[in-house]
Design a protein around this motif. Structure first.
Motif, PDB file in Angstrom:
ATOM      1  N   UNK A  13       0.675  -1.223  -0.015  1.00  0.00           N
ATOM      2  CA  UNK A  13       0.055   0.078  -0.050  1.00  0.00           C
ATOM      3  C   UNK A  13       1.087   1.364  -0.035  1.00  0.00           C
ATOM      4  N   UNK A  14       2.069   1.242   0.923  1.00  0.00           N
ATOM      5  CA  UNK A  14       2.794   2.537   0.882  1.00  0.00           C
ATOM      6  C   UNK A  14       3.444   2.840  -0.528  1.00  0.00           C
ATOM      7  N   UNK A  15       4.035   1.819  -1.088  1.00  0.00           N
ATOM      8  CA  UNK A  15       4.418   1.683  -2.646  1.00  0.00           C
ATOM      9  C   UNK A  15       3.339   2.358  -3.438  1.00  0.00           C
ATOM     10  N   UNK A  16       1.940   2.192  -3.325  1.00  0.00           N
ATOM     11  CA  UNK A  16       0.721   2.705  -4.230  1.00  0.00           C
ATOM     12  C   UNK A  16       0.350   4.157  -3.481  1.00  0.00           C
ATOM     13  N   UNK A  17       1.030   4.702  -2.558  1.00  0.00           N
ATOM     14  CA  UNK A  17       0.838   5.946  -2.272  1.00  0.00           C
ATOM     15  C   UNK A  17      -0.042   6.201  -0.974  1.00  0.00           C
ATOM     16  N   UNK A  18      -0.405   5.015  -0.258  1.00  0.00           N
ATOM     17  CA  UNK A  18      -1.188   5.074   0.946  1.00  0.00           C
ATOM     18  C   UNK A  18      -0.593   5.386   2.040  1.00  0.00           C
ATOM     19  N   UNK A  19      -1.001   6.505   2.887  1.00  0.00           N
ATOM     20  CA  UNK A  19      -0.416   6.732   3.985  1.00  0.00           C
ATOM     21  C   UNK A  19      -1.081   6.419   5.365  1.00  0.00           C
ATOM     22  N   UNK A  20      -2.614   6.129   5.015  1.00  0.00           N
ATOM     23  CA  UNK A  20      -3.222   5.675   6.167  1.00  0.00           C
ATOM     24  C   UNK A  20      -4.086   4.708   5.580  1.00  0.00           C
ATOM     25  N   UNK A  21      -4.548   3.484   6.595  1.00  0.00           N
ATOM     26  CA  UNK A  21      -5.316   2.549   6.081  1.00  0.00           C
ATOM     27  C   UNK A  21      -6.225   2.241   7.251  1.00  0.00           C
ATOM     28  N   UNK A  26       4.298  11.656  -8.042  1.00  0.00           N
ATOM     29  CA  UNK A  26       3.927  10.717  -9.257  1.00  0.00           C
ATOM     30  C   UNK A  26       5.011  11.058 -10.203  1.00  0.00           C
ATOM     31  N   UNK A  27       5.293  10.260 -10.891  1.00  0.00           N
ATOM     32  CA  UNK A  27       6.241  10.315 -12.069  1.00  0.00           C
ATOM     33  C   UNK A  27       5.382  10.796 -13.321  1.00  0.00           C
ATOM     34  N   UNK A  28       5.605  11.954 -13.880  1.00  0.00           N
ATOM     35  CA  UNK A  28       4.825  12.764 -14.729  1.00  0.00           C
ATOM     36  C   UNK A  28       5.231  12.288 -16.276  1.00  0.00           C
ATOM     37  N   UNK A  29       6.363  11.443 -16.305  1.00  0.00           N
ATOM     38  CA  UNK A  29       7.084  11.014 -17.646  1.00  0.00           C
ATOM     39  C   UNK A  29       7.241   9.234 -17.774  1.00  0.00           C
ATOM     40  N   UNK A  30       6.078   8.868 -16.931  1.00  0.00           N
ATOM     41  CA  UNK A  30       6.027   7.363 -17.386  1.00  0.00           C
ATOM     42  C   UNK A  30       5.238   7.072 -18.516  1.00  0.00           C
ATOM     43  N   UNK A  31       5.279   5.681 -18.756  1.00  0.00           N
ATOM     44  CA  UNK A  31       4.353   5.482 -20.161  1.00  0.00           C
ATOM     45  C   UNK A  31       3.096   5.761 -19.866  1.00  0.00           C
ATOM     46  N   UNK A  32       2.563   5.526 -18.752  1.00  0.00           N
ATOM     47  CA  UNK A  32       0.993   6.014 -18.483  1.00  0.00           C
ATOM     48  C   UNK A  32       1.012   7.558 -18.534  1.00  0.00           C
ATOM     49  N   UNK A  33       1.765   8.292 -17.963  1.00  0.00           N
ATOM     50  CA  UNK A  33       1.253   9.850 -17.565  1.00  0.00           C
ATOM     51  C   UNK A  33       2.086  10.698 -18.644  1.00  0.00           C
ATOM     52  N   UNK A  38      -3.661  13.716 -13.564  1.00  0.00           N
ATOM     53  CA  UNK A  38      -2.788  12.949 -13.625  1.00  0.00           C
ATOM     54  C   UNK A  38      -3.531  11.770 -12.822  1.00  0.00           C
ATOM     55  N   UNK A  39      -4.422  11.973 -11.869  1.00  0.00           N
ATOM     56  CA  UNK A  39      -5.251  10.511 -11.247  1.00  0.00           C
ATOM     57  C   UNK A  39      -5.818  10.088 -12.282  1.00  0.00           C
ATOM     58  N   UNK A  40      -6.287  10.438 -13.400  1.00  0.00           N
ATOM     59  CA  UNK A  40      -7.010   9.815 -14.410  1.00  0.00           C
ATOM     60  C   UNK A  40      -6.226   8.897 -15.406  1.00  0.00           C
ATOM     61  N   UNK A  41      -4.984   9.063 -15.064  1.00  0.00           N
ATOM     62  CA  UNK A  41      -3.774   8.345 -15.954  1.00  0.00           C
ATOM     63  C   UNK A  41      -2.780   7.478 -15.442  1.00  0.00           C
ATOM     64  N   UNK A  42      -2.460   7.900 -14.182  1.00  0.00           N
ATOM     65  CA  UNK A  42      -1.527   7.013 -13.362  1.00  0.00           C
ATOM     66  C   UNK A  42      -1.864   5.999 -12.679  1.00  0.00           C
ATOM     67  N   UNK A  43      -1.029   4.950 -12.515  1.00  0.00           N
ATOM     68  CA  UNK A  43      -1.143   3.684 -11.564  1.00  0.00           C
ATOM     69  C   UNK A  43      -0.243   3.807 -10.667  1.00  0.00           C
ATOM     70  N   UNK A  44      -0.195   2.706  -9.737  1.00  0.00           N
ATOM     71  CA  UNK A  44       0.402   2.516  -8.521  1.00  0.00           C
ATOM     72  C   UNK A  44       1.829   2.454  -8.780  1.00  0.00           C
ATOM     73  N   UNK A  45       2.403   1.923  -9.845  1.00  0.00           N
ATOM     74  CA  UNK A  45       3.734   1.957 -10.252  1.00  0.00           C
ATOM     75  C   UNK A  45       4.246   3.282 -10.621  1.00  0.00           C
ATOM     76  N   UNK A  46       3.478   4.218 -10.727  1.00  0.00           N
ATOM     77  CA  UNK A  46       4.174   5.391 -11.134  1.00  0.00           C
ATOM     78  C   UNK A  46       4.359   6.251  -9.859  1.00  0.00           C
ATOM     79  N   UNK A  47       4.119   5.753  -8.716  1.00  0.00           N
ATOM     80  CA  UNK A  47       4.543   6.446  -7.532  1.00  0.00           C
ATOM     81  C   UNK A  47       5.906   6.418  -7.351  1.00  0.00           C
TER      82      UNK A  47
END
Length: 471
Positions: free
Chosen positions: A127-135, A405-412, A420-429
């Motif tokens: 979750x942390x790798x996906x940008x979650x700071x609280x669960x 979030x990486x703004x220059x990934x294959x998705x973003x 960017x919320x509509x384009x990125x995925x967890x791996x872009x964090x």
């Protein structure tokens, strides 16, 4: 004091450029847009690189430059950590929600405090790798498989607290009351053999254990203790009000109308919908979250909105289990708040959960733009729904959480930073900061330096594989 500089950041008023962020004692003490990294500095050291950032990452002027688009930390408001062991294990022969549940019982039967610590720590790191700071952990695996308590009645909850602390994210432990095995026209069934470890036997027994859990966690700054009613299937009408009375001022969650069968049973036996039963018991308030809220009547929508309640949607789970598409826009328009969770963790990706909220609405309405990007971000960062009201925004005084979030990934690459919320995925964090502590840097979790040199994927594999070795 630590100073950061990002090219773009999503602030409460919208997207800002060249944002300078100053963190001190886990809080943002300065948030300045259109600023150079050294604006306001008179020279000298500001304390160097923060914990988790090497000196090579800090520039010579002690400002940490983070490339990308900064978002507030994500709040994963509904989690069953042990369900992560079911990913990729429930799709043979199709099946139903109820056959999925049987496989879930199989995993639950093998948990103990040690194995739960290992599994939850890896899941929370994911979750942390996906940008979650609280669960928000909807916790109901309380006892030994035969239903007898551990020597420490909250040993399983303690394992979850330790797991979150080591993974670097905050925890809201939603201690769940689960007393019955189901509901049909004739009433509530006794808990089955598989459900014994979920039940305390009575509301009074649950409340005593819950009070001890609250006491144990008083000094734990990383944990908020809340409560949960598993469902109106698992807690009877005459017990609901007692749970509410035992939890004054606490965050309270419940599974609500996830399946049509739940509604049918409640209406047949009680002549009330699940929302109606919870309202009658006094459960609905600004502290309450209705999880799933999939099959609501118009009256249910109005009742939740009037109470100021939150509806927590889990789109990736709701489609994985063929639950249906809940009335997110109707709830939002009526005045209810929206939040998001990854529930069974078929996917751990809050970008996908946020997109799912909008995309599911598009499928049912044949319209686009049902929820704005800012509205989706608000749902993905609604920490107040799990008891952290001072988190979820990049503002002075708030907890120093940040997701880059990486703004220059294959998705973003090429997308507008405000979408960017509509384009990125967890791996872009790329980077995650929680309460001023760097938990993820350059896409690597801090546990990879010590406990998980093979990566968090290996940590997950090692925690999950034992559950299935006898298959």
């Amino acid at each position: 004091m630590t100073i950061y500089h990002v090219p773009f950041a999503h602030l409460p008023d919208g997207l800002a450029r060249d944002v300078r962020l100053v963190e001190e004692d886990g809080r943002w003490v300065e948030v300045t847009a259109n600023a150079s990294p050294r604006d306001g500095l008179s020279g000298g050291s500001t304390g160097g690189a923060p914990s988790g950032v090497s000196s090579d990452d800090a520039s010579s002027d002690d400002v940490i430059r983070l490339d990308g688009v900064a978002l507030p930390g994500f709040a994963n408001c509904h989690s069953h950590a042990f369900h992560r062991a079911l990913r990729g294990r429930t799709h043979d022969d199709g099946g139903t929600f109820w056959t999925w549940r049987e496989r879930m019982y199989r995993v639950a039967a093998q948990l103990d405090p040690s194995t739960y610590l290992a599994l939850a720590r890896a899941v929370y790191a994911e979750m942390a790798l996906a940008g979650v700071t609280a669960v928000g952990e909807f916790h109901y695996v309380h006892h030994r498989p035969d239903g007898t308590p551990y020597d420490d009645p909250n040993a399983m909850g303690s394992a979850l607290r330790q797991a979150a602390r080591e993974a670097g994210i905050r925890l809201t432990l939603l201690d769940t009351c689960y007393l019955h095995g189901g509901l049909d026209t004739d009433g509530h069934a006794a808990v089955s053999a598989e459900q014994q470890r979920f039940s305390d036997g009575s509301v009074d027994a649950w409340a005593r254990r819950h009070a001890q859990l609250r006491e144990d966690a008083l000094s734990d700054e990383n944990t908020v203790v809340g409560a949960a009613i598993h469902s109106v299937r698992a807690v009877a009408r005459d017990e609901l009000a007692d749970v509410v009375a035992a939890t004054p001022g606490e965050i309270l969650h419940a599974h609500v109308s996830e399946q049509p069968a739940e509604n049918a049973a409640a209406l047949a036996h009680y002549q009330r919908t699940p929302v109606g039963l919870l309202h009658e018991a006094g459960a609905l308030s600004e502290r309450f979250s209705a999880v799933h809220a999939t099959h609501l009547s118009d009256d249910d929508v109005s009742t939740l909105a009037r109470a100021g309640a939150t509806a927590c949607f889990c789109p990736t789970t709701e489609r994985d289990l063929a639950d249906g598409i809940g009335p997110a826009v109707a709830l939002h328009d009526a005045g209810a708040r929206l939040s998001l969770g990854s529930d069974q963790h078929a996917v751990v990706d809050m970008f996908e959960e946020a997109r799912g909220l909008e995309m599911h609405e598009r499928l049912t309405s044949n319209e686009r733009g049902r929820l704005s990007p800012r509205g989706l971000l608000a749902a993905a960062t609604r920490h107040a729904g799990i008891g952290w009201p001072d988190a979820g925004e990049i503002v002075v005084g708030a907890r120093a959480d940040l997701v880059v979030v990486n703004a220059e990934s294959l998705r973003t690459a090429g997308c507008s930073p405000d979408q960017i919320l509509l384009a990125a995925i967890a791996q872009d964090v790329t980077d995650v900061i929680v309460d001023g502590r760097v938990v993820v840097r350059g896409g690597r979790h801090r546990l990879e330096e010590t406990l998980a040199p093979g990566g968090i994927g290996r940590l997950l594999h090692d925690a999950i594989d034992p559950f299935w070795r006898q298959t």
